[in-house]
Scaffold this active site. Structure first.
Site, PDB file in Angstrom:
ATOM      1  N   HIS A 166      50.782  25.047  15.527  1.00  0.00           N
ATOM      2  CA  HIS A 166      50.373  23.901  16.358  1.00  0.00           C
ATOM      3  C   HIS A 166      50.139  22.682  15.484  1.00  0.00           C
ATOM      4  O   HIS A 166      50.062  22.782  14.258  1.00  0.00           O
ATOM      5  CB  HIS A 166      49.067  24.229  17.100  1.00  0.00           C
ATOM      6  CG  HIS A 166      49.238  25.260  18.162  1.00  0.00           C
ATOM      7  ND1 HIS A 166      49.270  24.963  19.497  1.00  0.00           N
ATOM      8  CD2 HIS A 166      49.417  26.610  18.063  1.00  0.00           C
ATOM      9  CE1 HIS A 166      49.452  26.073  20.189  1.00  0.00           C
ATOM     10  NE2 HIS A 166      49.548  27.105  19.349  1.00  0.00           N
ATOM     11  N   GLU A 196      53.977  17.299  20.066  1.00  0.00           N
ATOM     12  CA  GLU A 196      53.621  18.523  19.345  1.00  0.00           C
ATOM     13  C   GLU A 196      54.679  19.614  19.513  1.00  0.00           C
ATOM     14  O   GLU A 196      55.054  20.278  18.543  1.00  0.00           O
ATOM     15  CB  GLU A 196      52.263  19.034  19.828  1.00  0.00           C
ATOM     16  CG  GLU A 196      51.833  20.326  19.130  1.00  0.00           C
ATOM     17  CD  GLU A 196      50.508  20.877  19.661  1.00  0.00           C
ATOM     18  OE1 GLU A 196      49.910  20.234  20.536  1.00  0.00           O
ATOM     19  OE2 GLU A 196      50.094  21.940  19.175  1.00  0.00           O
ATOM     20  N   HIS A 250      53.338  25.654  22.898  1.00  0.00           N
ATOM     21  CA  HIS A 250      53.782  24.759  23.978  1.00  0.00           C
ATOM     22  C   HIS A 250      55.279  24.922  24.277  1.00  0.00           C
ATOM     23  O   HIS A 250      55.826  25.984  24.064  1.00  0.00           O
ATOM     24  CB  HIS A 250      53.405  23.310  23.633  1.00  0.00           C
ATOM     25  CG  HIS A 250      51.981  23.202  23.170  1.00  0.00           C
ATOM     26  ND1 HIS A 250      50.909  23.207  24.016  1.00  0.00           N
ATOM     27  CD2 HIS A 250      51.453  23.166  21.902  1.00  0.00           C
ATOM     28  CE1 HIS A 250      49.787  23.152  23.315  1.00  0.00           C
ATOM     29  NE2 HIS A 250      50.091  23.138  22.026  1.00  0.00           N
ATOM     30  N   GLU A 282      46.935  24.855  12.486  1.00  0.00           N
ATOM     31  CA  GLU A 282      46.971  23.439  12.904  1.00  0.00           C
ATOM     32  C   GLU A 282      47.435  22.644  11.681  1.00  0.00           C
ATOM     33  O   GLU A 282      46.688  22.427  10.736  1.00  0.00           O
ATOM     34  CB  GLU A 282      45.583  22.962  13.345  1.00  0.00           C
ATOM     35  CG  GLU A 282      45.075  23.598  14.626  1.00  0.00           C
ATOM     36  CD  GLU A 282      45.697  23.006  15.902  1.00  0.00           C
ATOM     37  OE1 GLU A 282      46.642  22.195  15.791  1.00  0.00           O
ATOM     38  OE2 GLU A 282      45.230  23.351  16.999  1.00  0.00           O
TER      39      GLU A 282
HETATM   40 ZN   LIG Z   1      48.840  23.053  20.393  1.00  0.00          ZN
END
Ligand SMILES: [Zn+2]
Length: 491
Positions: free
Chosen positions: A389, A336, A322, A455
């Site tokens: 992430h 995030e 992102h 993640e």
């Molecule tokens: Zn993400």
């Protein structure tokens, strides 16, 4: 949070044609309990047998500084001994080599007559290269070399500069002559004349060899540097040495670098210097600029620490997801994009300290499309790609860490990298283990090198979120990615 690309133009078949697998970065270590044993192991590594051995005192660097070119000329390893007798493992090595000749460097203060007689009683013919001081020893060694018209001038009162140039000098059979800082010793002057030297390389800055000495030398070229590490770096830069492979040795002691220098010369590899705990910036910079990929580390972990070389020669792309207008998931007061950038930057500094070259897809709050990220990875020449992430779900109950991989390219390696990092994440963050999962997310599906998507945890879960918001846990996240990567490369 993940966004799949709905439409992807499949060019995999074409790009495969152009895909050249990366050559694996590699390191090997020539270890030993002590310097005698390191010297013996260097010898075993480079010589199955040898007619000649060079023998020097294990503490007296001054005599030995100039020995590498003679050792290379005679294709002889340099072995170390104590003063009053030949150290037993050195004796064993001389026997293994089936050597017929020993050249002792230094006077009886360095290697006693008793030790010399021991060599003779082993059936060796022994010659001794001696002199009233180190400058004369260097001169007398020079007299054993062919005349090549060039010589190296190094500061004689310390060892690092002379050793940094030793493989180059050895390979070219250029004598290493010594100087004091502000006056050129007569022994060195005489050697320059007797060897018909018409040009010289001065190794070290003016603090080592002053300009008043430089002005007395024929056609001098100075290879300087603010410290020993930079001098070693500049040897490679200024002489534009071949650097696919390099030797790495402690710059704080002379022994391993000295005995390793002849092997480095045989392998046409330069010598880089380090300190035990971490690679100096100068050393890192030349490794990265010249893309040095294979290393021979001289000495045990006390000389060159494992942590400082764990990712030596590796290039890794870190991809914090992102950025800018794309915040990724937002919950519990966190975004995030901020979490993953912070973890990415922390991971970068850990990996750089371990010798890796790091390419960040972003290192600030900017946005990149997914295709831009995979393009960076595929054009990078890197060894692996790690996208970072944090997860999100509608239910705040969902929690834990997971790592994704794809099998389109480098499948087995990607899976193994995912496993190693997942293991560390769960262990270090105390999150629940959601395992490794296969998915064709763009950045891992289109990236040809081993690639994974981490993640860290669920931003939507209160317990995970409190960790993702904490600097301590962000550091633990970076540690997990780092150690998982190290395990991937070292297991
Ligand atoms: Zn993400």
């Amino acid at each position: 949070m993940l966004r799949k690309m709905i439409l992807t133009i499949f060019l995999g078949g074409i790009s495969l044609l152009f895909y050249m697998p990366q050559s694996e970065a590699a390191e090997s270590r020539i270890d030993g309990k002590n310097r005698f044993e390191v010297a013996v192991n260097v010898s075993k590594n480079g010589w199955s047998r040898s007619n000649t051995v060079i023998v020097t005192n294990y503490l007296a660097y001054a005599d030995a500084l100039s020995a590498s070119p003679l050792a290379y000329k005679k294709d002889a390893p340099i072995l170390l001994t104590q003063n009053n007798h030949i150290t037993p493992i050195t004796k064993n090595e001389i026997n293994r080599l089936n050597a017929k000749e020993a050249v002792i460097i230094g006077g009886t203060g360095s290697i006693s007559n008793h030790a010399e007689n021991e060599l003779k009683s082993m059936g060796l013919s022994v010659t001794r290269i001696d002199g009233k001081d180190r400058f004369v020893v260097a001169q007398n060694i020079a007299m054993q070399l062919s005349n090549k018209g060039k010589a190296v001038i190094a500061y004689g009162l310390n060892f690092p500069d002379a050793l940094a140039i030793a493989p180059f000098a050895a390979r070219n059979e250029y004598p290493i002559l010594l100087s004091s800082n502000d006056s050129l010793p007569s022994a060195t002057k005489n050697a320059l004349k007797d060897k018909n030297i018409t040009s010289t390389y001065i190794i070290g800055g003016e603090a080592s060899v002053s300009n008043s000495v430089k002005n007395q030398l024929p056609s001098p070229i100075r290879i300087g540097g603010a410290n020993r590490f930079e001098v070693a770096e500049n040897v490679i830069r200024q002489l534009n040495l071949t650097t696919q492979t390099a030797f790495l040795s402690s710059g704080l002691d002379f022994a391993d670098a000295l005995t390793g220098s002849v092997l480095a010369a045989k392998k046409n590899a330069p010598l880089l210097l380090t300190i035990p705990a971490r690679l100096p910036n100068e050393t890192k910079s030349i490794i990265q600029d010249k893309t040095i990929r294979t290393f021979t580390i001289l000495g045990g972990p006390a000389s060159v620490n494992n942590n400082s070389t764990a990712l030596l020669g590796k290039t890794i792309v870190l991809d914090p997801g992102h950025g800018d207008h794309d915040a990724g998931a937002s919950a519990n007061g966190l975004k995030e994009k901020d979490i993953v950038l912070d973890v990415g930057l922390r991971t970068r500094s850990k990996m750089i300290n371990a010798g890796a070259k790091i390419i960040m897809t972003r290192s600030d709050d900017t946005f990149l499309a997914l295709t831009a990220r995979s393009t960076i990875a595929n054009n990078s020449g890197a060894d692996s790609f790690i996208s970072i992430h944090s997860n999100a779900a509608e239910s705040p109950a969902a929690h834990g860490s997971e790592v994704y991989y794809d099998t389109t390219f480098s499948g087995p390696e990607s899976k193994r990298l995912a496993e190693e990092i997942q293991k560390e994440l769960v262990k270090r963050l105390g999150t629940s283990d959601r395992g490794e999962k296969e998915a064709n997310f763009h950045v891992i599906d289109k990236t040809r090198i081993p690639s994974i998507l981490v993640e860290l945890g669920f931003i939507t879960n209160p317990s995970d979120a409190s960790k993702l918001g904490s600097p301590t846990y962000r550091q633990k996240s970076a540690d997990a990615i780092y150690y998982g990567t190290v395990n991937f490369y070292t297991k």
